[in-house]
Design an enzyme around this catalytic site. Structure first.
Site, PDB file in Angstrom:
ATOM      1  N   CYS A 105     -55.063 -20.067 -99.540  1.00 18.96           N
ATOM      2  CA  CYS A 105     -55.619 -18.974-100.263  1.00 18.96           C
ATOM      3  C   CYS A 105     -56.857 -19.145 -98.461  1.00 18.96           C
ATOM      4  O   CYS A 105     -58.105 -19.283 -98.503  1.00 18.96           O
ATOM      5  CB  CYS A 105     -56.335 -18.657-100.868  1.00 18.96           C
ATOM      6  SG  CYS A 105     -57.491 -17.276-101.707  1.00 18.96           S
ATOM      7  N   MET A 313     -56.242  -9.999 -98.668  1.00 21.49           N
ATOM      8  CA  MET A 313     -55.917 -11.502 -98.584  1.00 21.49           C
ATOM      9  C   MET A 313     -56.619 -12.138 -97.788  1.00 21.49           C
ATOM     10  O   MET A 313     -56.091 -11.840 -96.415  1.00 21.49           O
ATOM     11  CB  MET A 313     -54.776 -11.999 -99.844  1.00 21.49           C
ATOM     12  CG  MET A 313     -53.827 -11.418-100.701  1.00 21.49           C
ATOM     13  SD  MET A 313     -53.398  -9.964-100.858  1.00 21.49           S
ATOM     14  CE  MET A 313     -52.592 -10.268 -99.497  1.00 21.49           C
TER      15      MET A 313
END
Length: 392
Positions: A105, A313
């Protein structure tokens, strides 16, 4: 005599990083059995986040029932030379029984540096100035440099840096993803900048498939019936559209060599990402802000865990930055084509600037680094209660 066993406590820190949130743990603070047994660790993290939840609400846990908030992060002193900490990212499925650790992430990478400093895991932290936290991303075995501002021995969290998708300003944190693709690896797993991706029952699409940041498949918005200016409500309420996206993603995973059969895509939902691009045009963000075509280079929309992301993201942003800087990819062409070092792209919540340093050595693209700015903040720290028997 009663057999009742009370809940037990695990030290945890809840943080925002970029446009994501997650529960952070110092690995040393996890129960011993969770440190030694990955299956018990996953059960622990699932129960803390509130999964699997057939109602898809994570009502009985720390998760927020979205791909941006159903996350757990493990950080400990690094075993890798010239690194401060090892960082494991865990994407916890909301309604299914698995934890995906196949990727990273990028947004929460910005919170790993401050968390590591806060936990005393970084040596030689300056009282004032910028501390470079050297992070080993253990999922994908890559180096991330996280530049954290220090004031009077404390992480400076408050500042005037805004991120579209986050309501309040904070201090800017610069991230450098060093060699996001190892020179010995294939940046384009198929060997092509653009492929024909055949998806039975849906169609054949032009696609750029790249592994920088996170494995990502880019397609043209127009080829799949979109403008590239869509917001979450335009897609996430359309069950048939989401099913089509998942089918496209599954066939992309197969073509990229990430899975050996389509059935494996069900347990590898975090990667690859599926994204669609379009040339710049005026659009309205989810907050009602008007963005002119002249303010951006292109549009990008991406799905995470089978839903359109509310912003972008972080790892997909790396993929966007790298692909945009390589002439001939779909991302580069949507941005007008030609040589580039950075682009500003539009996403549902606003815009984001990303860049990359890339060399072309004998026809092979070598990515030296990709850069991105985020921010992070500790929201809560303390102990999370876990029901007894969770790891049984």
């Amino acid at each position: 005599m009663s057999n009742y066993k009370p809940q037990f406590k695990v030290k945890a820190t809840y943080m925002r990083g970029g446009t994501s949130k997650g529960t952070f743990f110092n690995i040393a603070d996890l129960p011993k059995e969770a440190q030694e047994d990955t299956k018990k660790r996953d059960k622990l993290l699932q129960r803390i986040v509130g999964s699997p939840d057939v109602y898809k609400q994570q009502m009985d846990g720390m998760g927020g029932a979205t791909s941006s908030t159903s996350k757990a992060i493990l950080v400990g002193r690094s075993s890798v030379p010239n690194h401060d900490v090892d960082y494991y990212f865990c994407q916890v499925a909301i309604d299914q029984d698995f934890v995906d650790m196949s990727g990273n992430c990028g947004n929460l990478s910005s919170a790993v540096g401050p968390f590591a400093i806060h936990e005393g895991l970084v040596d030689n932290v300056p009282q004032n100035g910028v501390c470079c936290v050297r992070i080993w991303q253990a999922n994908i075995k890559k180096t991330i440099l996280c530049y954290v501002t220090m004031v009077d021995g404390m992480v400076k969290e408050m500042g005037d840096y805004y991120i579209d998708g986050v309501a309040f300003p904070a201090e800017e944190i610069v991230l450098e993803f060093a060699e996001p693709v190892d020179p010995s690896e294939e940046l384009f797993p198929t060997g092509n900048l653009i492929d024909d991706l055949e998806v039975p029952g849906i169609g054949t699409f032009k696609a750029t498939m790249i592994t920088a940041g996170i494995p990502t498949c880019f397609v043209n918005a127009a080829d799949i019936g979109y403008k590239g200016t869509e917001l979450q409500g335009d897609i996430n309420s359309d069950v048939e559209a989401l099913a089509r996206f998942e089918t496209i993603r599954s066939y992309a995973a197969l073509k990229m060599g990430l899975i050996s059969n389509l059935e494996e895509a069900k347990t590898r939902q975090h990667t690859p990402k599926i994204a669609f691009v379009a040339p710049p045009s005026d659009f309205t963000t989810s907050s009602g802000k008007e963005v002119k075509a002249s303010e951006i280079d292109l549009h990008v929309r991406a799905l995470s865990m089978q839903k359109l992301h509310h912003a972008m993201m972080g790892t997909a942003s790396v993929a966007i930055g790298v692909a945009a800087c390589i002439p001939g990819t779909l991302v580069n062409l949507a941005a007008g084509g030609g040589d580039k070092t950075a682009v500003e792209f539009g996403h549902p919540s606003g815009t984001l600037k990303v860049g990359a340093v890339i060399q072309n050595k004998d026809g092979k693209y070598i990515v030296d680094k990709a850069t991105m700015s985020r921010s992070a903040r500790i929201i809560m720290e303390g102990f999370v209660n876990v029901p007894a028997g969770t790891m049984n």
